[in-house]
Design a protein around this motif. Structure first.
Motif, short mmCIF file in Angstrom:
data_model
loop_
_atom_site.label_atom_id
_atom_site.label_comp_id
_atom_site.label_asym_id
_atom_site.label_seq_id
_atom_site.Cartn_x
_atom_site.Cartn_y
_atom_site.Cartn_z
N ARG A 42 0.81 -1.23 0.00
CA ARG A 42 0.00 0.00 0.00
C ARG A 42 0.84 1.28 0.00
NH1 ARG A 42 -4.90 -1.94 4.11
NH2 ARG A 42 -5.35 -3.86 2.98
N ASP A 43 2.01 1.17 -0.60
CA ASP A 43 2.83 2.36 -0.84
C ASP A 43 2.49 2.83 -2.26
OD1 ASP A 43 4.69 4.34 -1.03
OD2 ASP A 43 6.42 3.09 -0.54
N PHE A 44 1.30 3.41 -2.39
CA PHE A 44 0.74 3.67 -3.72
C PHE A 44 1.52 4.74 -4.48
CE2 PHE A 44 -3.12 2.28 -1.23
CZ PHE A 44 -3.11 0.99 -1.74
N THR A 45 2.06 5.73 -3.78
CA THR A 45 2.82 6.78 -4.46
C THR A 45 4.07 6.19 -5.11
OG1 THR A 45 2.01 8.41 -2.88
CG2 THR A 45 3.97 8.99 -4.15
N ALA A 46 4.80 5.39 -4.34
CA ALA A 46 6.00 4.76 -4.89
C ALA A 46 5.64 3.81 -6.02
CB ALA A 46 6.74 4.00 -3.79
N ALA A 47 4.56 3.04 -5.86
CA ALA A 47 4.14 2.12 -6.92
C ALA A 47 3.83 2.89 -8.20
CB ALA A 47 2.92 1.33 -6.47
N HIS A 48 3.10 4.00 -8.09
CA HIS A 48 2.74 4.79 -9.27
C HIS A 48 3.99 5.29 -9.98
CE1 HIS A 48 1.48 8.40 -11.51
NE2 HIS A 48 0.33 7.74 -11.69
N ALA A 49 4.96 5.77 -9.22
CA ALA A 49 6.18 6.30 -9.84
C ALA A 49 6.96 5.19 -10.56
CB ALA A 49 7.05 6.94 -8.76
N MET A 50 7.11 4.03 -9.91
CA MET A 50 7.87 2.94 -10.53
C MET A 50 7.18 2.40 -11.77
SD MET A 50 9.50 0.84 -7.30
CE MET A 50 8.15 0.96 -6.15
N LEU A 51 5.87 2.24 -11.71
CA LEU A 51 5.14 1.66 -12.84
C LEU A 51 5.04 2.64 -14.00
CD1 LEU A 51 2.45 -0.11 -10.68
CD2 LEU A 51 4.19 -1.25 -12.06
N THR A 52 4.95 3.92 -13.70
CA THR A 52 4.95 4.94 -14.77
C THR A 52 6.29 4.91 -15.51
OG1 THR A 52 3.43 6.35 -13.53
CG2 THR A 52 4.74 7.40 -15.26
N GLU A 53 7.38 4.82 -14.75
CA GLU A 53 8.70 4.74 -15.39
C GLU A 53 8.83 3.46 -16.21
OE1 GLU A 53 13.48 4.58 -14.35
OE2 GLU A 53 12.03 4.95 -12.72
N ALA A 54 8.35 2.33 -15.68
CA ALA A 54 8.43 1.06 -16.41
C ALA A 54 7.66 1.14 -17.72
CB ALA A 54 7.88 -0.08 -15.55
N LEU A 55 6.49 1.77 -17.69
CA LEU A 55 5.70 1.92 -18.91
C LEU A 55 6.45 2.73 -19.95
CD1 LEU A 55 3.06 1.58 -20.48
CD2 LEU A 55 2.16 3.59 -19.27
N ALA A 56 7.10 3.81 -19.52
CA ALA A 56 7.88 4.63 -20.46
C ALA A 56 9.02 3.82 -21.08
CB ALA A 56 8.43 5.86 -19.73
N HIS A 57 9.71 3.02 -20.27
CA HIS A 57 10.79 2.18 -20.81
C HIS A 57 10.24 1.16 -21.80
CE1 HIS A 57 13.84 3.85 -18.27
NE2 HIS A 57 13.32 3.40 -17.13
N GLY A 58 9.12 0.52 -21.45
CA GLY A 58 8.55 -0.48 -22.35
C GLY A 58 8.19 0.10 -23.70
N ARG A 59 7.60 1.28 -23.70
CA ARG A 59 7.23 1.90 -24.97
C ARG A 59 8.46 2.33 -25.75
NH1 ARG A 59 1.79 5.01 -22.63
NH2 ARG A 59 0.36 3.28 -23.17
N ALA A 60 9.47 2.83 -25.06
CA ALA A 60 10.70 3.22 -25.76
C ALA A 60 11.40 2.01 -26.38
CB ALA A 60 11.64 3.94 -24.79
#
Length: 952
Positions: free
Chosen positions: A758-776
């Protein structure tokens, strides 16, 4: 624990775990090391020994409250061998239960069903809820499964006795409840069918058979056993108003379709008459017989010979497994159970994934059958425990180098070298009476030099047969000379190694090379393609070399196209390879095998994750492996070869001459095993070893990959806090190296763990970055996984509509790429968002589709997770009855498999369901167990459950 009528609280869960081990091994010394392993398992903290001593001190105060501070303990003793808890048999409920059920069995066999029923009722009255509820540790987890099986067997016997006494009407209600709670337990359904038929309800009885047949086909991919089918036929034959023989008369199936796995009996088996008779007698009267002796003495040959003699006593079939107890990586019980279940009728795609779940299904399938199980070359008790049937009827014959003295209720037989007359008879059978009778003194010298060991005798005899011009006297002289050179060895070792060296004299240079190189990898067996890669020879030539070694008794054929060594021959071949094969040649052979395995595993990874970017080395392997046609075939290969793959990784990690990069890529290619929930502890162990080797070598790339797999395998056990440090360090290494591909995978896994914490802020940051890497990187696989988990993070941070859009996009991506596992995962995530935004219909559609897809992959881990999610959806929608049904199934899977996180979730949903139905006591029991498990895992869900408990 009770002191007279008063209940004595034991205290903290770990204290309960220590007491449970000591009680279940009462009056037997238990070492501190055994206790620590039983209570903490692989996660024992550095201060575990001190904590154990504190627990023992506390238990002594509880058990002997009036003892003076310096007085000698009389109940919980400290001995040279460890701790011993002295208790009288009548003071332990379990012991009383076992004594009463054993006496009931004797009463039933003597035709006294009234006495049997009375004893069974009194035995079952001793039970209070689930055994060892809330007690942590791997020992308690294994015992829970065993004890529950004992209870269920007694319940079945109790209602069998009731039906035999004409109480079928009394049995109907309890049997219906039992059948609903255990839908896969065929013995319960047999009893229910019998009770219904005796009550004149033939159609209902046949309806039970049809229901079980459908459930087994849909859930497990198998069909009813012979007991149910035969009972159906008897009911049909008896017709309305006539009594068919009930379940009580169905303990001896025809066995026409039973497994027949015994290896071929030795054609010239010689001697051992007394030992064979003793083993047969023991198998007749008892369920477990353990045969122990040194290697080369003929344990396996004798066991197989006896099993063939006894096969008529076990008409439902014979099962066989080589447990490879002397190998660096012995056979995993899960692997053996999988093979057994397949031959018992379970389709490979429906196999439970971990030993506990497979053991439960295995025991259920054997409950009404008479099967002989031969377990060859066992390492220890822990390896065989899950392979033992849970009910009488079947028998087990074990062989082992060590004496399995802790095997309760077993007949233990120690095997000695052959008597001189038996050894002479064996030599004569192989070499011929004419040659032996012509040189009787030389024959005696040969026997003495071979130590009267059958393995050594066979190799020498094969040499004499291959060279008819050689005399026994000449062979005796060669043996004597070789024994003088090996004088430092023990007598039996000398005899065997002497014969090994003489056996090699029959080989040309090419066969000697093959004999040595094939022993280098620390794997249980090799197939022809792998042997060809190791030897750098075409497959057909490699197969001919292997078959020639089999003909000379220097190699064994485990199955067509698969080869293994006797453990002593492997050791000898490996020692001679180290001594006589140049280092660079040994390294080159193992490198070829590693690269072949990597190429094959990479293709399996691509088939399983079709539109993903492999997060390992960009350079293609220099070897080519087989090509897979689809994800199911790829997953099956990974599951079948996982023991060999993980063993090879561990071996390579400890060998400085082998590539850590290839080793790390091979571990990464096994990632689908973790996603299926297969062997998390095996992957974790290999990853830890590789992490240490890479760190010591300063190989940061390999370290990052190993840390990713380590953290992932730990998080698959829902131990999110324990997995986080490895994943955080992997993130640091990936950033430093600029490895965006692996970084994206690590961030998704770490982000998923943060969601659970339930560390939702950290989860959001990590998953947003992962999505950017995946698309790149143009990786649709990374993109889909990141989108699905990011949708949950958006939901948790108050952006539900954005979360819904992300989850729907993840489903669309996986459908477009054909990623079955990714689609199942995306649908699960979508369902969670739909549930919390009031989209009930879409919630259930997504959950049921996800469940269907996961079942196609054969992952029971994921199936348990989805059943728990469906239970949550039913509870949220106000349908507690349906919720309880799904949660109970999730609980059963999780308990049998040992999936603590899934278990806790299922228990929580059971608590919610019973609370909604007004059953506060049952809700409280489930909540307490759920809270205990959640706290053990360090998950915040524990606080939620504590709040529900306060509200009751």
């Amino acid at each position: 624990m009770h002191d007279g009528p008063a209940e004595v609280p034991v205290g903290a869960p770990r204290l309960q775990a220590v007491l449970a081990v000591l009680l279940l091994r009462a009056n037997t010394p238990v070492s501190a090391r055994e206790l620590i392993a039983a209570v903490w398992g692989d996660e024992a903290p550095p201060g575990a020994l001190g904590a154990l001593r504190t627990h023992v001190f506390t238990l002594r105060r509880l058990l002997e409250p009036g003892r003076a501070p310096r007085a000698t303990a009389r109940t919980l003793l400290t001995t040279d061998s460890g701790y011993t808890l002295r208790v009288a048999p009548e003071d332990v409920d379990l012991t009383v239960f076992e004594l009463r059920t054993a006496e009931a069995g004797r009463a039933r066999a003597a035709g006294r069903p009234e006495r049997a029923r009375s004893l069974l009722v009194s035995a079952l009255d001793l039970w209070r809820g689930r055994p060892l509820a809330g007690v942590p540790g791997p020992y308690a987890e294994a015992q829970r499964v065993r004890l529950e099986e004992l209870r269920l067997s007694a319940v079945e016997a109790r209602w069998e006795a009731e039906i035999a006494l004409g109480g079928h009407d009394n049995a109907l209600g309890p049997l219906r409840a039992l059948a609903a709670e255990h839908p896969w337990r065929e013995r319960v359904h047999e009893l229910l069918m019998t009770a219904l038929h005796h009550a004149g309800r033939q159609a209902d009885a046949l309806g039970v058979h049809a229901h079980v047949r459908r459930v087994l086909a849909e859930e497990l991919g198998t069909r009813p056993g012979p007991g149910l089918d035969r009972l159906q036929q008897k009911i049909l034959t008896a017709g309305p108003g006539r009594q068919a023989d009930g379940a009580t008369g169905l303990r001896a199936p025809s066995g026409a379709d039973g497994p027949a796995q015994l290896p071929q009996d030795t054609a010239d088996f010689t001697g051992r008459d007394d030992e064979a008779d003793r083993l047969c007698t023991a198998l007749e009267s008892g369920r477990i017989v353990a045969l122990s002796a040194i290697s080369g003495i003929g344990k396996t040959a004798l066991a197989i010979h006896v099993a063939h003699r006894m096969r008529h006593r076990f008409p439902d079939g014979q099962l066989y497994a080589d447990l490879r107890g002397t190998d660096p990586r012995p056979a995993e019980p899960m692997e053996v159970l999988g093979r057994f279940l397949c031959v018992l009728g379970v389709r490979a795609g429906h196999l439970p994934v971990l030993p506990g779940e497979r053991a439960a299904l295995y025991r259920s399938l054997l409950a009404t059958r008479r099967v002989l199980v031969l377990l060859d070359n066992a390492r220890d008790l822990a390896q065989v425990r899950d392979l033992l049937p849970g009910a009488p009827g079947s028998a087990v014959l074990l062989t082992s180098r060590s004496r399995l003295a802790g095997l309760t209720g077993a007949t233990l037989v120690d095997l000695r070298p052959m008597a001189p007359a038996e050894a002479l008879e064996l030599l004569t059978r192989i070499v011929g009476a004419r040659r032996v009778s012509a040189e009787p003194e030389a024959a005696a010298e040969v026997l003495g030099a071979c130590g009267h060991l059958p393995l050594a005798l066979r190799i020498v005899a094969s040499r004499l047969v291959a060279r008819p011009d050689h005399t026994l006297a000449g062979t005796a002289a060669l043996l004597a000379d070789e024994r003088r050179r090996l004088g430092a060895f023990r007598a039996e070792d000398t005899a065997v190694e002497t014969t090994f060296r003489l056996g090699m004299e029959l080989l040309d240079a090419e066969h000697v090379r093959a004999f040595r190189l094939l022993a280098l990898p620390e794997v249980p067996e090799l197939g022809v393609p792998a042997a060809a890669a190791l030897l750098a020879r075409p497959e057909r030539e490699a197969e001919k070399l292997c078959e020639s070694l089999v003909d000379l008794s220097l190699l064994e054929s485990a199955a067509p196209g698969r080869y293994r060594y006797h453990d002593l021959l492997r050791l000898f071949a490996r020692q001679t390879a180290v001594a006589e094969v140049p280092d660079h040649e040994r390294t080159a052979a193992l490198t070829r095998l590693l690269e072949f395995c990597l190429a094959t595993a990479l293709d399996a990874h691509r088939a399983w994750l079709p539109d993903d970017v492999f997060p390992g080395n960009a350079a293609p392997p220099r070897s080519a492996g087989p090509v897979f046609t689809g994800p199911q075939e790829a997953a099956a290969w990974l599951r079948d070869e996982q023991t060999s793959l993980l063993g090879l990784i561990e071996q390579a990690a400890g060998d400085a001459s082998l590539s850590l990069t290839v080793c790390a890529d091979l571990l990464l290619a096994a990632d689908p095993l973790g996603r299926l929930g297969a062997q998390p502890y095996g992957i974790e162990r290999a990853a830890r070893i590789l992490t240490g080797a890479a760190r010591a070598a300063g190989h940061r790339t390999a370290e990052a990959r190993a840390l990713y797999m380590l953290g992932s395998s730990v998080q698959h056990r829902f131990a999110m806090r324990l997995g986080a440090p490895a994943l955080d360090r992997a993130v640091e290494l990936c950033r430093a190296a600029g490895d965006r591909t692996l970084l994206a995978h690590v961030l998704i896994t770490r982000g998923g763990g943060a969601l659970a914490l339930r560390d939702f802020t950290a989860a959001h940051a990590m998953l947003t970055e992962a999505l950017a890497h995946g698309r790149a990187l143009a990786s649709r696989g990374i993109e889909a996984y990141a989108l699905g988990f990011l949708g949950l993070a958006l939901l948790a941070t108050g952006r539900a509509e954005e979360g819904l859009a992300h989850c729907r996009e993840a489903v669309a991506v996986t459908r477009a790429t054909g990623d079955v596992a990714g689609q199942a995962n995306a649908l699960h995530n979508l369902a969670q968002v739909c549930l919390r935004t009031g989209r009930t219909s879409e919630t259930f559609d997504s959950l049921h589709e996800s469940l269907r897809l996961w079942r196609e992959t054969g992952s029971r881990y994921r199936e348990g997770l989805l059943l728990g999610a469906i239970a949550e959806a039913h509870n949220t929608s106000g349908r507690p009855v349906e919720a309880a049904e799904h949660a109970a199934r999730a609980r059963d899977i999780a308990e049998a498999r040992g999936d603590a996180g899934i278990l806790a979730r299922a228990l929580a949903q059971l608590g919610h369901a019973h609370r909604a139905q007004g059953d506060a006591d049952r809700a409280r029991d489930h909540y307490r167990r759920a809270e205990s498990v959640f706290r053990e895992l360090g998950l915040p869900d524990a606080d939620d459950i504590a709040r529900h408990l306060r509200e009751l």
